[in-house]
Design an enzyme around this catalytic site. Structure first.
Site, mmCIF file in Angstrom:
data_model
loop_
_atom_site.group_PDB
_atom_site.id
_atom_site.type_symbol
_atom_site.label_atom_id
_atom_site.label_comp_id
_atom_site.label_asym_id
_atom_site.label_seq_id
_atom_site.Cartn_x
_atom_site.Cartn_y
_atom_site.Cartn_z
ATOM 1 N N HIS A 37 0.845 -1.200 0.000
ATOM 2 C CA HIS A 37 0.000 0.000 0.000
ATOM 3 C C HIS A 37 0.885 1.255 0.000
ATOM 4 O O HIS A 37 0.657 2.184 -0.771
ATOM 5 C CB HIS A 37 -0.918 -0.027 1.228
ATOM 6 C CG HIS A 37 -1.635 1.263 1.511
ATOM 7 N ND1 HIS A 37 -2.928 1.497 1.119
ATOM 8 C CD2 HIS A 37 -1.227 2.383 2.141
ATOM 9 C CE1 HIS A 37 -3.285 2.713 1.500
ATOM 10 N NE2 HIS A 37 -2.267 3.282 2.131
ATOM 11 N N GLU A 38 1.891 1.245 0.846
ATOM 12 C CA GLU A 38 2.783 2.405 0.931
ATOM 13 C C GLU A 38 3.577 2.585 -0.362
ATOM 14 O O GLU A 38 3.765 3.701 -0.830
ATOM 15 C CB GLU A 38 3.739 2.271 2.121
ATOM 16 C CG GLU A 38 3.052 2.198 3.492
ATOM 17 C CD GLU A 38 2.119 3.371 3.754
ATOM 18 O OE1 GLU A 38 2.304 4.438 3.149
ATOM 19 O OE2 GLU A 38 1.187 3.207 4.564
ATOM 20 N N GLU A 55 -6.183 7.429 -1.308
ATOM 21 C CA GLU A 55 -6.032 6.345 -0.339
ATOM 22 C C GLU A 55 -6.673 5.061 -0.890
ATOM 23 O O GLU A 55 -6.088 3.986 -0.828
ATOM 24 C CB GLU A 55 -6.713 6.782 0.959
ATOM 25 C CG GLU A 55 -6.088 6.280 2.225
ATOM 26 C CD GLU A 55 -4.603 6.582 2.313
ATOM 27 O OE1 GLU A 55 -3.856 5.640 2.603
ATOM 28 O OE2 GLU A 55 -4.188 7.730 2.096
ATOM 29 N N HIS A 82 1.541 4.360 -2.878
ATOM 30 C CA HIS A 82 1.548 5.814 -2.686
ATOM 31 C C HIS A 82 2.747 6.425 -3.393
ATOM 32 O O HIS A 82 2.647 7.459 -4.037
ATOM 33 C CB HIS A 82 1.646 6.155 -1.195
ATOM 34 C CG HIS A 82 0.317 6.205 -0.500
ATOM 35 N ND1 HIS A 82 -0.740 6.939 -0.972
ATOM 36 C CD2 HIS A 82 -0.118 5.619 0.638
ATOM 37 C CE1 HIS A 82 -1.766 6.801 -0.148
ATOM 38 N NE2 HIS A 82 -1.420 5.990 0.842
#
Lengths: 315, 188
Positions: free
Chosen positions: A142-143, A226, A146
C-alpha cells in the site's frame, strides 16, 4: 487468452475527475477574484510556490523528523528491506531510498518523499510485532503504491491554493487590525481609506471561503488516493483480503491503545496508512482517509472480481 | 507513467518483456572461454502468486507441465515459497540449454494464462571466482543483471561489475545498476 481482472473502479475515477475539476475551477475563480480586487497576484503566487516547493523538497526529512522515525539499514532489518525490495521489483520501481522504524506500539506505517528515488517508508514497532508476514507485506505494498502514484507530489502541489489562501488570510487579518495597506501605497489605496477597507474586507471573506473549500477538496482527493493506493497495494500482493485484514488489525488496535501514545504520532497523520485520531469529533469530510469499513468493502469487492467469472479475449 | 495513472493514481503491473530472454544462450560461450566462470547447473523462476481460483488453475497446470517436461529433459525441479511473499520454481540440469528452455516454458505458461505481470525474474546460477553468482533476467524490463555473493552471503559489488562487463561482451543487455535487486532467498 484467459484474462483475469481486478475489476474496474470507474466510480472512483469519475469522482476523482470531478473533484479535480472543481479544484481547478476554484483555482481559476480565486485567481480572477484576486486579480479583479487588485491584489498582487504574482507576489502571492511566487510566495506560495516557494513555500510549497520547500515542503515538497524537504517532505521526507520533515516527516522523518516530526515522527522521530529512525532510518534502518539492510543489516539491521534484513527482512523488512528484502520485502520492500521484492515488492519494488514486482512494481518495476527503484527501491525507496530509506526504510525507517518508529519506536511506538501503535501499529502504523507511512510513506513520503518527492520521488520514488527519494522516498521513505516507515513502519512502527507495533506494526512489525502485530501483523503477520503477509499482512506486513500488504501494508508495505500500500505504501509503495503511494510512492508509485506520486501522491506526495500530487497532494503537495494541489495544496498550493490552500497555502496561498491561508497565507493571504493571515496577512489580511493583521492588516485589518493595523488599518489598511500601510501608508496607502497599495493599488487600491487611491479611493480613500474607507473604500480600501471595504476591498480588504471583501478579499478577506472571499479568501476564507476559498481556503475552506480548497481544504475540503484536497482532503477529498487525499481520500480517493487512499482508495487508489489500497487498490494498487492489493494488485501488488495479489491478495486484497490480506490488506483488508491488516487494516482491521491496525484500526482495531488504534482504538484500543491509550491516547497518550497516539498523540506522539498524530501530527503526521496525512501520511499514515490509517490516521491516529484520538477523538471521534472529526467527521469523515474532514479526514484525510476514508473510513476503514469502506476501504475493506472495496477490497472485498476486488477479491470478488478476482474470483469472478473468467473473461476470454482474442489474441 | 501515463497521465491517467498520474492523475488518478492507477498504476498497473507491467507486462513482462521477453525479447532478450534467449540472449542468455550467449552465456555458454562466455563460460567456455573463461576459467573463473562456470555453471552451477541451477536455475529458477520467481513470481508473486495471486489469491484467486484462476491462479490456482495456472499453478496446477504449471505443476503438470513441469512433471512432463522434466521427464523428457531429465531436469530435477522444486517448488517452494519464500518468506517474502514470492514463489520459486528452482530446477537442476547439467545441460545449460535445458535450463533456459525450462525457464522459458514457465514464463510462457504465465503469459498464456494472462499472469505475465506476476513474473519477477528468471535466475541462472553460476560460480564466478569461486563465489556464488547469478545472472538475473528481470522480467519487467527484459534485461539481465548480475548478482555475486561472498562466502558470508554478502553482495560483492566489485565482482558484480566485472560480471556485468563479461555479460555485455557477450551481447547481453545489462540493466542499470539501481535495479540490481538482490532477490534475497534464492534457493540454490
Amino acid at each position: 487468452m484467459r484474462q483475469r481482472g481486478y475489476g474496474k473502479d470507474t466510480g472512483l475515477t469519475i469522482r476523482m475527475f470531478f473533484t479535480s475539476f472543481l479544484l481547478l475551477l476554484l483555482y481559476c475563480f480565486f485567481g480572477l477574484f484576486l486579480f479583479s480586487m487588485g491584489m498582487p497576484l504574482e507576489i502571492l503566487l511566487i510566495l506560495g510556490i516557494v513555500m510549497v516547493a520547500f515542503q515538497f523538497f524537504a517532505s521526507d526529512k520533515l516527516v522523518l523528523a516530526s515522527t522521530r522515525a529512525r532510518v534502518v539499514s539492510a543489516e539491521e532489518e534484513p527482512k523488512l528491506h528484502a520485502m520492500v525490495e521484492r515488492l519494488s521489483a514486482l512494481a518495476d520501481m527503484p527501491k525507496p531510498k530509506k526504510i525507517a522504524i518508529m519506536d511506538t506500539h501503535v501499529p502504523n506505517a507511512f510513506a513520503t518523499g518527492r520521488s520514488p528515488k527519494n522516498a521513505v517508508i516507515a513502519v512502527t514497532r507495533g506494526l512489525l510485532s502485530r501483523l503477520t508476514e503477509k499482512e506486513l507485506e500488504a501494508v508495505l505494498a500500500h505504501e509503495l503504491s503511494h510512492i508509485k502514484n506520486k501522491d506526495v507530489m500530487v497532494l503537495t502541489w494541489a495544496s498550493l491554493i490552500v497555502v496561498i489562501s491561508g497565507f493571504l488570510m493571515q496577512m489580511l487579518f493583521w492588516m485589518s487590525i493595523f488599518g489598511g495597506f500601510g501608508g496607502g501605497g497599495g493599488r487600491s489605496g487611491r479611493g480613500g481609506g474607507g473604500q480600501a477597507m471595504l476591498v480588504i474586507f471583501a478579499v478577506y471573506i472571499g479568501t476564507i471561503l476559498v481556503y475552506f473549500i480548497s481544504q475540503l477538496l484536497i482532503l477529498t482527493i487525499s481520500r480517493y488516493r487512499e482508495y487508489a493506493a489500497d487498490r494498487g497495494g492489493a494488485i501488488l500482493t495479489g491478495s486484497p483480503l490480506t490488506l483488508a485484514s491488516a487494516l482491521t488489525k491496525i484500526s482495531g488496535d488504534l482504538a484500543r491503545i491509550p491516547e497518550k501514545d497516539l498523540r506522539t504520532v498524530e501530527h503526521a497523520n496525512a501520511f499514515f496508512i490509517i490516521p491516529a485520531l484520538s477523538g471521534k469529533s472529526i467527521g469523515n469530510l474532514l479526514s484525510s482517509h476514508p473510513p476503514v469499513e469502506k476501504r475493506i468493502e472495496k477490497l472485498r469487492s476486488m477479491q470478488a472480481d478476482l474470483e469472478g467469472p473468467s473473461k476470454y479475449t482474442d489474441g | 507513467m501515463g497521465l491517467y495513472a498520474f492523475l488518478f493514481g492507477r498504476n498497473k503491473l507491467k507486462k513482462p518483456k521477453r525479447e532478450q530472454f534467449f540472449s542468455i544462450i550467449g552465456a555458454a560461450s562466455a563460460v567456455e572461454e573463461r576459467e573463473n566462470l562456470s555453471f552451477s547447473h541451477y536455475a529458477g523462476v520467481v513470481f508473486s502468486p495471486v489469491e484467486s481460483l484462476f491462479f490456482e488453475e495456472l499453478d496446477k497446470e504449471l505443476r503438470d507441465l513441469l512433471k512432463i517436461s522434466s521427464l523428457s529433459t531429465n531436469t530435477k525441479y522444486k517448488i517452494l515459497d519464500d518468506s517474502f511473499g514470492a514463489r520459486w520454481v528452482s530446477f537442476e540440469d547439467k545441460d545449460f540449454e535445458d535450463l533456459v528452455e525450462f525457464a522459458h516454458i514457465i514464463n510462457e505458461t504465465f503469459i498464456d494464462h494472462g499472469y505475465g505481470d506476476r513474473l519477477i525474474a528468471s535466475v541462472f546460477g553460476f560460480i564466478f571466482q569461486n563465489k556464488k553468482a547469478y545472472w538475473i533476467y528481470y522480467s519487467k524490463r527484459g534485461k539481465f543483471y548480475p548478482l555475486v555473493f561472498d562466502n558470508k552471503e554478502k553482495r560483492d559489488h566489485q565482482l558484480e561489475f566485472r560480471l556485468a562487463n563479461i555479460m555485455t561482451s557477450e551481447n547481453i543487455e545489462v540493466e542499470k545498476s539501481d535495479r540490481w535487486y538482490p532477490l534475497t532467498g534464492i534457493p540454490f
